[in-house]
Write a protein that holds these residues in place. Structure first.
Motif, mmCIF file in Angstrom:
data_model
loop_
_atom_site.group_PDB
_atom_site.id
_atom_site.type_symbol
_atom_site.label_atom_id
_atom_site.label_comp_id
_atom_site.label_asym_id
_atom_site.label_seq_id
_atom_site.Cartn_x
_atom_site.Cartn_y
_atom_site.Cartn_z
ATOM 1 N N SER A 21 85.156 -2.749 27.173
ATOM 2 C CA SER A 21 85.212 -3.466 25.917
ATOM 3 C C SER A 21 86.809 -3.565 25.470
ATOM 4 N N TYR A 22 87.757 -3.316 26.189
ATOM 5 C CA TYR A 22 89.049 -3.572 25.820
ATOM 6 C C TYR A 22 89.280 -4.902 25.829
ATOM 7 N N PRO A 68 95.962 -2.574 28.879
ATOM 8 C CA PRO A 68 95.966 -1.311 30.174
ATOM 9 C C PRO A 68 95.041 -0.406 29.916
ATOM 10 N N ALA A 69 94.635 0.063 30.990
ATOM 11 C CA ALA A 69 93.727 1.296 30.754
ATOM 12 C C ALA A 69 94.737 2.724 30.608
ATOM 13 N N GLU A 70 95.856 2.255 31.179
ATOM 14 C CA GLU A 70 96.717 3.578 31.147
ATOM 15 C C GLU A 70 98.187 2.902 30.725
ATOM 16 N N ILE A 71 98.987 3.727 29.924
ATOM 17 C CA ILE A 71 100.279 3.286 29.667
ATOM 18 C C ILE A 71 101.530 4.283 30.198
ATOM 19 N N LEU A 121 87.545 2.165 19.668
ATOM 20 C CA LEU A 121 87.857 2.755 21.010
ATOM 21 C C LEU A 121 88.809 3.776 21.598
ATOM 22 N N PRO A 122 88.802 4.335 22.560
ATOM 23 C CA PRO A 122 89.921 5.485 23.043
ATOM 24 C C PRO A 122 91.089 4.313 23.202
ATOM 25 N N GLU A 154 77.101 2.691 23.958
ATOM 26 C CA GLU A 154 77.173 2.050 25.439
ATOM 27 C C GLU A 154 78.297 1.369 25.629
ATOM 28 N N ARG A 155 78.899 0.986 24.470
ATOM 29 C CA ARG A 155 80.479 -0.002 24.642
ATOM 30 C C ARG A 155 81.574 0.899 24.606
ATOM 31 N N GLY A 156 81.288 2.210 24.322
ATOM 32 C CA GLY A 156 82.433 2.836 24.081
ATOM 33 C C GLY A 156 83.012 3.186 22.651
ATOM 34 N N TYR A 157 82.212 2.264 21.753
ATOM 35 C CA TYR A 157 82.822 2.361 20.333
ATOM 36 C C TYR A 157 82.451 3.870 19.604
#
Length: 565
Positions: free
Chosen positions: A8-9, A14-17, A388-389, A451-454
């Motif tokens: 959902s990003y 980026p997934a990581e920073i 989202l995280p 399911e989307r991560g929200y």
């Protein structure tokens, strides 16, 4: 672990920073001082200071503090509202190798004494408006050095003298005090300019800030935020902001963004987002000393093109309901970060209609520096979730046995990431209570993840009351009310409030039948900060309890809801 939020990003997120690009907050600040030297950095009450000036003033404050004999890692408290001296003072504290202790200037003597003693602060930089509070307790604390600021310190001689005269003599905002050993802020700067400041030796894993919070229990504790924690959260937040800056529906973003700082800088939300994120990106920060003065806030913002506006629901609500809000230039508002308390849909809808920019709700705690989740910043609608995280952040929804619940089921929101605190200052037992064996921090909030991560908050595990974005802990308020002469026992709950989100309500059983509501209010006035004081006081013949005598707050809440219905 499964990370459904990644799909959902926003595109390119980026997934990581890479959060180890700085060795400390100090390195981040000093890079900005050099990179943006000629840019305006902070403006307040008509006075603006540049990045270069913040550099020079903070270096002088740091050198002065070092000259007092303080050692690396010593704690230095900062007790000021949003005035120009605050960013200077905190930068000086950190650059000198000390740990900054953020202090709410509205604390009562009792609250201030606890924080100074618990943190072991050896020095304090304080605005004179609150010096009378310090005077009452300073001899009972480790504080040996006091730097005393005045509202007009950084306005130049003529305007500064005028500002100080009005504040002291016309508005009567400085109660009488006596702190004979205190050194004036400008004198400390002058002395420090003649000294060399030894560079900070603090590294990524050293404490940078003690941010006091009740955590998941009622005792006020210092969340130990390392340089790593705060640097990581600044960089996570910067990455999360990018979609708003590159939004194709908007014109090209300006080279310098203007951020409104109406949130108090001593609160971790403003500290990271309004102060350090703005410094990292070379922004201009408009400091609002008293955001409760809505007409004054709007007047202070006239003439600025506003791009970033972090705030809590109550402030957004007050602003859009003021008829003069339409006079502000919000035509290029990019991000309105809602946090500190739940954003109400009615307020979000009004704000969107008034500005064309949706409130992007996020979630965090003092223990997470603060941001853990947020809605995408290129959204165009209110979602009703906390988003989202952030990159490099994991969220797990767990039951009381530390097991992940099924998707969509409620459980405790648990957080793991580089922004999560090292622990509570000198309280290993309390720290152990809030960390799972695998390093997840247990927030005490109950939520669900779709399911989307929200993530959506549905309840609070703890009994904390959230008043205008500030945590109020029933245990603390009950301790104060219970010590009021004439009180037998009491219990505190939070109740819905249109203005502040929640309000404090206390139920009191009298020991003295002649005890009055006003007597209880007067006692609370003397012993609790304003946002902690009960809005409602109800006398009862008794309180509901378990067989072993524990007061049932939940039953009181249920009874109160039924009565309201």
């Amino acid at each position: 672990m499964d990370k459904p939020w990644l799909k959902s990003y926003p595109a390119g997120m980026p997934a990581e920073i890479k959060y180890d690009q700085y060795s400390s907050i100090v390195q981040l600040l000093e890079e900005s001082f050099q990179k943006f030297a000629t840019r305006p950095a902070f403006t307040c009450m008509g006075k603006t200071i540049t990045y270069s000036e913040v550099d020079n003033f903070s270096r002088a404050i740091g050198a002065y503090l070092q000259s007092l004999g303080l050692q690396p890692g010593d704690r230095v408290a900062c007790m000021m509202p949003n005035v120009l001296q605050y960013p200077v003072a905190v930068a000086g504290i950190l650059r000198a190798g000390f740990v900054a202790v953020n202090v709410n200037p509205l604390y009562t003597p009792r609250e201030l004494e606890h924080q100074l003693k618990d943190s072991g602060s050896k020095a304090i930089i304080i605005l004179e408006n609150f010096a009378a509070t310090l005077q009452q307790v300073v001899d009972k604390t480790p504080v040996k050095h006091i730097v005393l600021a005045a509202m007009g310190d950084m306005f130049g001689f003529v305007k500064g003298a005028l500002v100080n005269y009005v504040v002291r003599n016309k508005k009567k905002m400085v109660p009488a005090f006596s702190l004979p050993t205190a050194v004036k802020f400008n004198d400390a700067v002058a002395r420090g300019k003649g000294l060399a400041m030894a560079p900070s030796r603090a590294n990524f894993e050293d404490p940078a800030v003690l941010q006091y919070t009740g955590g998941t229990t009622g005792v006020s504790k210092g969340a130990t935020l390392l340089h790593r924690n705060i640097v990581a959260n600044v960089l996570q937040s910067e990455a999360w902001m990018q979609p708003a800056l590159t939004n194709p529906k908007k014109p090209k973003a300006p080279d310098q963004m203007t951020t409104v700082c109406a949130l108090p800088l001593y609160h971790i939300f403003a500290f990271t987002i309004c102060y350090l994120l703005a410094m990292r990106t070379g922004g201009l920060v408009v400091l609002i000393p008293n955001p409760r003065d809505i007409p004054g806030t709007i007047k202070a913002l006239k003439g600025f093109k506003i791009h970033m506006f972090p705030a809590v629901n109550t402030l957004y609500n007050a602003l859009v309901n003021d008829p003069t809000f339409k006079e502000l230039d919000v035509s290029d508002l990019r991000v309105a970060n809602g946090g500190g308390m739940a954003v109400q849909k009615a307020v979000a809808d009004k704000w969107l209609a008034a500005t064309g920019c949706p409130i992007v709700e996020g979630y965090g705690l003092s223990e997470t520096s603060p941001s853990a989740t947020c809605n995408p910043t290129d959204t165009d609608a209110y979602s009703g979730t906390i988003g989202l995280p952030l990159p490099s952040t994991e969220i797990a929804i767990r039951d009381d046995d530390n097991n992940d619940v099924k998707q969509g089921e409620p459980g405790e929101i648990c957080i793991r990431g580089p922004q999560v605190m090292a622990g509570y200052w000198q309280r290993p037992d309390e720290t152990a209570k809030v960390f799972a064996p695998d390093g997840f921090f247990k927030s005490g909030d109950i939520g669900v993840m779709d399911e989307r991560g929200y993530v959506k908050i549905v309840d609070r595990k703890k009994d904390m009351v959230l008043v205008s974005g500030f945590n109020v802990y029933p245990n603390e308020v009950e301790d104060v009310v219970a010590s009021c002469p004439g009180v037998m026992e009491c219990a505190v709950i939070g109740v819905p409030d249109d203005k502040s989100g929640e309000a404090v309500k206390v139920f009191v059983v009298k020991k003295d039948p002649n005890l009055t509501e006003q007597q209880v209010r007067d006692y609370c006035e003397a012993n609790l900060a304003g946002y902690k004081k009960p809005k409602y006081i109800v006398f009862r013949a008794d309180l509901p309890k378990t067989p072993v005598g524990k007061i049932l707050r939940r039953e009181l809440r249920d009874l109160d809801k039924k009565a309201a219905a």
